[in-house]
Design a protein around this motif. Structure first.
Motif, short mmCIF file in Angstrom:
data_model
loop_
_atom_site.label_atom_id
_atom_site.label_comp_id
_atom_site.label_asym_id
_atom_site.label_seq_id
_atom_site.Cartn_x
_atom_site.Cartn_y
_atom_site.Cartn_z
N ILE A 17 1.99 0.56 5.15
CA ILE A 17 1.36 -0.25 4.10
C ILE A 17 0.12 0.44 3.56
O ILE A 17 -0.07 0.54 2.34
N ILE A 49 5.21 -2.31 -0.69
CA ILE A 49 4.30 -3.08 0.16
C ILE A 49 4.87 -4.47 0.40
O ILE A 49 4.86 -4.97 1.53
N LEU A 52 7.65 -4.11 2.93
CA LEU A 52 7.12 -3.86 4.27
C LEU A 52 6.56 -5.15 4.88
O LEU A 52 6.73 -5.42 6.07
N ILE A 53 5.92 -5.96 4.05
CA ILE A 53 5.42 -7.25 4.53
C ILE A 53 6.60 -8.15 4.92
O ILE A 53 6.52 -8.89 5.90
#
Length: 114
Positions: A17, A49, A52-53
């Protein structure tokens, strides 16, 4: 069952991130850090991002979304800069993420993704 993230997965996600954010800001032209900025990099970084979250929040679709994004981004960059490096980097990114998700025994990330 309570989900527990393996330390390597936690470190990988945090590092990914931060790295994606720095690269996105650097190459998107935000703040004029580079003279050849492109909004494509900003969008790519924001999407990555978010994905990935999603993995952090135990969503398997986040992994598959990153796979698609890396394939499209690697192909786009290969043609845009006429280099084989972006597709190779995209494949390595996918393989590393897949590997990190599969380590950890009982705390293996892949088994806990929904």
């Amino acid at each position: 069952m309570e989900k527990k993230r393996h330390g390597c997965l936690t470190a990988y996600l945090i590092l990914a991130i931060v790295t994606v954010a720095v690269i996105g800001v650097s190459y998107s032209g935000i703040g004029n850090l580079t003279s050849h900025g492109s909004p494509v990099y900003a969008v790519d970084s924001l999407l990555k991002i978010a994905f990935l979250i999603a993995i952090w929040r135990w969503r398997k679709w986040g992994f598959w979304a990153i796979v698609v994004l890396d394939i499209i981004g690697g192909a786009y960059q290969a043609f845009a800069i006429d280099s084989f490096i972006p597709p190779v980097a995209a494949v390595l990114d996918i393989l590393i993420m897949y590997g990190v998700l599969h380590i950890g025994g009982e705390r293996q990330g892949w088994r806990q993704l929904e």
